[in-house]
Design an enzyme around this catalytic site. Structure first.
Site, PDB file in Angstrom:
ATOM      1  N   GLU A 216       0.795  -1.237   0.000  1.00  0.00           N
ATOM      2  CA  GLU A 216       0.000   0.000   0.000  1.00  0.00           C
ATOM      3  C   GLU A 216       0.827   1.288   0.000  1.00  0.00           C
ATOM      4  O   GLU A 216       0.447   2.270   0.636  1.00  0.00           O
ATOM      5  CB  GLU A 216      -0.960   0.002   1.206  1.00  0.00           C
ATOM      6  CG  GLU A 216      -1.928  -1.166   1.172  1.00  0.00           C
ATOM      7  CD  GLU A 216      -2.773  -1.300   2.436  1.00  0.00           C
ATOM      8  OE1 GLU A 216      -3.943  -1.696   2.293  1.00  0.00           O
ATOM      9  OE2 GLU A 216      -2.293  -1.038   3.534  1.00  0.00           O
TER      10      GLU A 216
HETATM   11  C1  TNX Z   1      -4.371  -4.080   4.646  1.00  0.00           C
HETATM   12  S1  TNX Z   1      -2.821  -6.429   4.254  1.00  0.00           S
HETATM   13  C2  TNX Z   1      -3.103  -3.834   5.151  1.00  0.00           C
HETATM   14  C3  TNX Z   1      -2.969  -3.370   6.529  1.00  0.00           C
HETATM   15  C4  TNX Z   1      -4.285  -3.228   7.212  1.00  0.00           C
HETATM   16  C5  TNX Z   1      -5.180  -4.376   6.826  1.00  0.00           C
HETATM   17  C6  TNX Z   1      -6.496  -4.378   7.532  1.00  0.00           C
HETATM   18  C7  TNX Z   1      -1.688  -5.409   4.165  1.00  0.00           C
HETATM   19  C8  TNX Z   1      -0.421  -5.898   3.694  1.00  0.00           C
HETATM   20  N1  TNX Z   1      -1.947  -4.145   4.503  1.00  0.00           N
HETATM   21  O1  TNX Z   1      -2.256  -2.151   6.562  1.00  0.00           O
HETATM   22  O2  TNX Z   1      -4.062  -3.227   8.584  1.00  0.00           O
HETATM   23  O3  TNX Z   1      -5.423  -4.305   5.443  1.00  0.00           O
HETATM   24  O4  TNX Z   1      -7.188  -5.562   7.287  1.00  0.00           O
END
Ligand code: TNX
Length: 584
Positions: A377
């Site tokens: 992300e």
């Molecule tokens: C996505 S999964 C994220 C996290 C969040 C999560 C909540 C991932 C690698 N990144 O930053 O906490 O969703 O479900």
């Protein structure tokens, strides 16, 4: 005297052998019950060990003493006596380093530079079905029973229960440790009691031959969104060990907090550690705290995988050191639950000095082979800026002597030896990951719609998210890591991991509520041969674990899909203390 009398009374009242040999979770590779015999643990039972098995034997004694009240002395094999026996024997080819308490890292079986084919997570290169067949052959069982242990690999064990003794044989302390967890489950649920109980400590007769399907079986705890102190983490390690999981991934840094002291950049923890979701006090681990966690884990044959999430998810670091921020503008501290807004400046050399310092200090503290770089992300670092950053960061990890792990967003970046992608997608089509695997990457499977422990069980679950759907126990159990991502062959699958993100999870009881009963489901996918996969059987076997958790004081979600025994009270989940804001 009083205890003997109590035991006699117990003898009369207790039902015979309440646990069946086949009731173990995760399901063993092969179980041969012998209904004609059982073993009873008694006041004068002794634990006998071969050299190298002593530490596991001490842990077995520590598990059994509180509930039984027995002394259970640990003695060398050479000492002869006529007591009822628990015997732990280390045999066969013990890999160098595996005979010590730091053997967890060595016994994970992943040697890093040999590439996907040689270090696949599968126990044999012939695939799941074949591996189950090999073990089911009389040959494998016989050689293990001979005490050769040769077919048991780095983590397998052979357990035999006769009238006189329970004997566990393995090639490594990790294998013995897993055998001990099986023995624990074969005793009555009262064995989980922290105080002495009157009970017939019966173990059902027969033999178990067992070893894991995948080398990497883990869970992740996000200590960044909400901070969890050392004692909470140690208890989570115990929960993993019970179900033969061998990796704890700690998500140590995120926008809302930086949780590890770094000497060369002290404000990371001192300033970046002082926040968490919802405005609580946060916290961080000193280096001594972190060493305590990795040491405790190693004794239980659990390897800690530390994560520093880069280049995104870095707001807490930027608050501490604004020179790492794009434009050098100090951001305000962040205690919400949005994602994707922060990043370290990929165009400033100081950023790579920061990454190298943090990685060097973390690598020096970490006995296991892995260092997780995050990579998820980072929405504002696009294209070549992103892959260029990741390639430099991966190289820094390799130069520090560790194997890089990252979320599967790392896929388009260049390959480095041994690198591992943690796949958290929700549909099994991912050409970028397939291409990275073709270039040599291995994969840990954490599909968000099956393995994410922060997803709600049902619409009325008081905490958790639902962006990847609701995950009841059946959904957590009904998928196959070996075939889940189209084009990723089982040989490239290192294993499985269940992440627990903690935006809405604030206490240890809430952590346990999200882990149980789904963590054992994931553990079974990682450990058991596919041939044992059976939802109806799993829910029956798992039912008997409810009373164990209750006795051990573990909070769990009483999933309606499981026929929990009616005689045991079902815990009431704690009400939510925060209202999760879904970020996705
Ligand atoms: C996505 S999964 C994220 C996290 C969040 C999560 C909540 C991932 C690698 N990144 O930053 O906490 O969703 O479900």
């Amino acid at each position: 005297m009083a205890r003997t009398a109590a035991r006699r009374a117990g003898d009369l009242l207790a039902p015979p052998a309440p646990v069946r040999l086949a009731d173990v979770v995760p399901a063993p590779e092969r179980v041969d019950p012998d209904p004609a015999v059982d073993f009873t643990l008694a006041e004068d039972t002794a634990i006998r060990v071969s050299p190298g098995a002593r530490d596991v034997a001490e842990q077995l004694a520590e598990l059994l003493r509180p509930a039984t009240g027995y002394l259970l002395p640990v003695a060398d094999t050479a000492d002869d006596g006529r007591n009822a026996l628990l015997e732990l024997t280390l045999s066969g080819s013990t890999p160098p380093g595996a005979a010590t308490s730091t053997g967890a890292a060595a016994s994970t079986g992943e040697t890093t530079s040999t590439g996907a084919a040689a270090s696949t997570g599968e126990t044999t290169s012939t695939g799941a079905a074949a591996s189950a067949e090999v073990a089911a052959s009389a040959g494998a069982a016989a050689s293990a029973a001979d005490g050769q242990g040769g077919d048991l690999g780095d983590e397998g064990y052979h357990l035999a229960v006769t009238r006189e003794a329970v004997r566990i044989v393995a090639a490594t302390p990790a294998g013995l440790f897993h055998g001990v967890q099986t023995l624990r489950q074969l005793l009555p649920a009262a064995v989980e009691s922290p105080t002495t109980i009157t009970e017939r400590w019966v173990v059902p007769g027969g033999t178990v031959v067992d070893r894991p399907r995948f080398a990497y079986r883990g869970a992740m705890l996000d200590v960044a969104r909400h901070f969890f102190g050392v004692e909470d983490v140690l208890r989570v390690i115990d929960h993993l060990a019970r179900y033969k999981l061998n990796h704890l991934h700690l998500h140590l840094t995120d926008d809302q907090g930086w949780r590890l002291a770094v000497d060369s950049w002290p404000r990371l923890a001192e300033v970046g550690g002082a926040t968490e979701v919802g405005g609580g006090p946060g916290g961080y681990y000193t280096k001594a705290d972190y060493r305590r966690i990795v040491g405790y884990a190693a004794r239980r044959h659990v390897t800690v995988v530390p994560e520093i999430d880069l280049p995104g998810h870095t707001n807490a670091a930027l608050v501490a050191y604004p020179e790492l921020a794009p434009g050098k503008i100090p951001p305000p501290p962040y205690t919400g639950t949005e994602v994707g807004f922060s990043y370290v400046d990929p165009d400033d050399e100081r950023t790579y000095g920061f990454v190298a310092d943090v990685v060097r200090e973390l690598a020096a503290l970490t006995p296991g082979p892995w260092l997780h770089l995050g990579g998820d992300e980072a929405f504002k670092v696009k294209g070549a800026a992103y892959t260029g950053f990741v390639e430099r960061a991966q190289r820094i990890v390799a130069d520090a002597g560790k194997t890089a792990v990252g979320w599967h967003q790392l896929a388009p970046a260049g390959h480095v030896d041994g690198r591992v992608l943690q796949w958290w997608g929700t549909n099994g089509e991912d050409p970028e990951t397939v291409e990275a695997v073709r270039r040599g990457a291995r994969v840990i499977l954490s599909p968000a719609n099956h393995a994410y422990l922060d997803m709600k069980y049902a619409p009325d679950t008081p905490i958790g998210h639902d962006w990847a759907g609701l995950i009841d126990l059946r959904r957590a159990y009904d998928w196959d890591p070996g075939t889940h991502v189209a084009g990723v062959p089982v040989e490239a699958v290192l294993g499985v991991e269940a992440p627990l993100w903690t935006e809405s999870v604030t206490t240890l009881a809430e952590v346990e509520f999200m882990l149980f009963p789904r963590l054992p489901a994931l553990a079974e996918l990682g450990w058991s041969p596919r041939s044992t996969h059976d939802w109806a059987g799993f829910r029956e076997r798992l039912a008997g674990h409810g009373p164990r958790w209750t006795t051990a004081g573990i909070t769990f979600h009483p999933s309606p899909e499981v026929p929990w025994p009616a005689t045991h009270p079902i815990p009431t989940p704690r009400p939510a203390t925060t209202t999760p804001a879904d970020a996705h």
